[in-house]
Design an enzyme around this catalytic site. Structure first.
Site, PDB file in Angstrom:
ATOM      1  N   ASN A 138       4.981  -8.936  13.937  1.00 34.07           N
ATOM      2  CA  ASN A 138       5.803 -10.054  14.248  1.00 34.07           C
ATOM      3  C   ASN A 138       4.899 -11.129  14.329  1.00 34.07           C
ATOM      4  OD1 ASN A 138       5.054  -8.856  16.674  1.00 34.07           O
ATOM      5  ND2 ASN A 138       6.664  -9.415  17.543  1.00 34.07           N
ATOM      6  N   GLU A 235       1.005  -3.640  25.603  1.00 31.36           N
ATOM      7  CA  GLU A 235       2.122  -4.725  25.807  1.00 31.36           C
ATOM      8  C   GLU A 235       3.282  -4.312  24.636  1.00 31.36           C
ATOM      9  OE1 GLU A 235       4.745  -7.341  25.154  1.00 31.36           O
ATOM     10  OE2 GLU A 235       3.142  -8.061  23.629  1.00 31.36           O
ATOM     11  N   CYS A 270       9.100 -10.005  20.923  1.00 32.79           N
ATOM     12  CA  CYS A 270       9.203  -9.164  22.229  1.00 32.79           C
ATOM     13  C   CYS A 270       9.780 -10.074  23.149  1.00 32.79           C
ATOM     14  CB  CYS A 270       8.018  -8.590  22.564  1.00 32.79           C
ATOM     15  SG  CYS A 270       6.544  -9.521  22.736  1.00 32.79           S
ATOM     16  N   GLU A 442      -2.157  -9.345  29.014  1.00 32.95           N
ATOM     17  CA  GLU A 442      -3.028  -9.860  27.889  1.00 32.95           C
ATOM     18  C   GLU A 442      -3.349 -11.372  28.270  1.00 32.95           C
ATOM     19  OE1 GLU A 442      -3.755  -8.072  23.708  1.00 32.95           O
ATOM     20  OE2 GLU A 442      -2.026  -9.588  23.655  1.00 32.95           O
TER      21      GLU A 442
END
Length: 464
Positions: A138, A235, A270, A442
């Site tokens: 993505n 993640e 996400c 992150e």
């Protein structure tokens, strides 16, 4: 070797062929990185790592328009958004260049322990070795930058696995990394699917795996990595809730849904707004504003400047979104806008009267779909938001700052946005979430340190 043809998901046009690595090649690639590449990066002074990363950033910046067009063609995101993604990658490489010179150790006072007053203890930061960077489809260029730049800044070698459906822009960036002068075998790209990811996670010479992907994939990578006790940075998925309180501005709340779900990344983010909870007194006003703004979105060719929503990554992905919309309707929701599918294109959908107990509402829908549910009490909204197995981000719209902080503290997520969309990620912020989102964070200031290990050095009788 098997060859993969990369295609424009909207037109089916062939964009290029990529050779897929055979399973037997993985060990040779990893061994080279663990030997020559790892040693070369570990020996490189911090100022040289900084200069390398700045050269890479400059080379990406010089080709940013070509990279943005290539990424849009293979990924489906509109060209204006892929330009922003490439610019983010440039910033990320420059930010990690600075971090390469700030991997600080500590001096720890041993006089806190009786009998150790004359000794000196310091810690130093050392690279882990070889990092495997597993990149999703993505935001491939931006998330590649987060992982590869962090690994190199910390003095590691890195093996990058780009997404199979859209690897071309990452492969071009990898060529620029070579031009910038990265040491031999310190930065390599491996092409393959789930089996390749699993091989990297299980390999004993890989010191850390960084994955952005689904929760299912994350569990498998964590399981395989545990066998060799490597560091695993995950993640994973999200099902972000946006809570709109009765004192909010309906237009602004609707704009956050449109920009954070329907018109960014084609809904394949996400941290997109995936569940909308609106307090009853302004429910209809928010829905009216949402419908009016959604009607202005342009769906079409991702390479055309006016396009707001392009094709999803593949027709199969669009079919899954279409099926999720059908499930919501079957559970009692009303489809009031969009939802139609044409190949890989999905018309931005708005659903109302969504039952909070719907299975499809609880799952992550990866596409331009905005399901809206109603609530009466803010405590009820917080409880519904927390019922999700995911915990990436959430948002709350209210003019009451006390209420905003109260709700933010009670939401079981990694980040809360007040009066804005959850689809927000700045590279200098810790990004990640709780529960099935993986637990990792992150970000520029965190990841470089996470990809090092601490060594304690004690000098006996250093003080008279």
């Amino acid at each position: 070797m098997p060859v993969i043809t990369v295609r424009n998901p909207g037109t089916g046009e062939a964009l290029g062929d990529v050779a897929e690595h055979e399973p037997g090649q993985v060990d040779t690639i990893v061994t080279g990185a663990a030997g020559e590449g790892r040693r070369a990066m570990a020996a490189m002074p911090a100022h040289e790592r900084e200069a390398l990363l700045r050269r890479i950033a400059g080379l990406i910046e010089a080709e940013q328009e070509d990279l943005a067009r290539l990424l849009a063609a293979e990924n489906g995101k509109p060209i204006q958004q892929t330009r922003g993604e490439v610019q983010a990658a440039v910033r990320i490489f420059r930010a990690y260049a600075g971090e390469a010179t700030r991997l600080f150790g500590r001096q720890i006072p041993l006089d806190a322990v009786p009998g150790l007053e004359r000794h000196l203890a310091v810690t130093v930061r050392e690279p882990l070795g070889v990092v495997a960077a597993l990149v999703p489809f993505n935001y491939p260029v931006e998330l590649y930058a987060h992982k590869a730049a962090a690994a190199l800044a910390a003095g590691n070698a890195v093996l990058v696995q780009p997404p199979l459906r859209c690897p071309l822009a990452v492969l071009r960036v990898a060529e620029l990394v070579e031009v910038a002068g990265v040491p031999d075998r310190a930065h390599q790209v491996v092409i393959g699917g789930a089996a390749l990811s699993q091989s990297l996670a299980a390999h004993p010479d890989i010191a850390a795996v960084s994955l952005t992907g689904s929760t299912t994939a994350g569990r498998e990578i964590a399981r395989l990595g545990a066998a060799t006790l490597k560091k695993v940075c995950l993640e994973l998925g999200g099902n972000d809730a946006l809570i709109v309180c009765a004192d909010a501005d309906p237009e602004e709340a609707a704009r956050a849904v449109v920009l954070g779900r329907l018109a960014r990344g084609n809904g394949q983010i996400c941290c997109a707004v995936k569940r909308v909870y609106v307090q009853s007194p302004i429910h209809d006003a928010v829905v009216d504003a949402l419908l009016a703004q959604t009607a202005k979105l342009t769906v079409g060719d991702q390479l055309l400047e006016p396009t707001d929503v392009g094709p999803l990554i593949a027709q199969a992905a669009a079919e899954r979104v279409e099926a999720a919309v059908r499930t919501l309707v079957g559970d009692g929701a009303r489809l009031v806008a969009g939802g139609g599918r044409n190949g890989a294109f999905v018309d931005p959908a708005v659903l109302v009267d969504v039952p909070a107990a719907s299975r499809a509402f609880a799952e992550e829908i990866f596409g331009p779909v905005a399901p809206v549910a109603r609530f009466d009490d803010v405590d009820e909204a917080v409880a519904m938001a927390n019922e999700s197995p995911y915990g990436l981000q959430a948002a709350v719209f209210t003019r009451d700052i006390g209420r905003a902080f109260d709700v933010a503290r009670r939401l079981d997520v990694g980040g809360v946005v007040v009066n804005g969309s959850t689809a927000l990620r700045a590279e200098n912020l810790p990004f990640g979430g709780t529960k099935d989102t993986g637990g990792y964070r992150e970000g520029v200031h965190d990841t470089a340190l996470d990809l090092t290990r601490q060594k304690t050095i004690i000098v006996m009788d250093a003080f008279r």
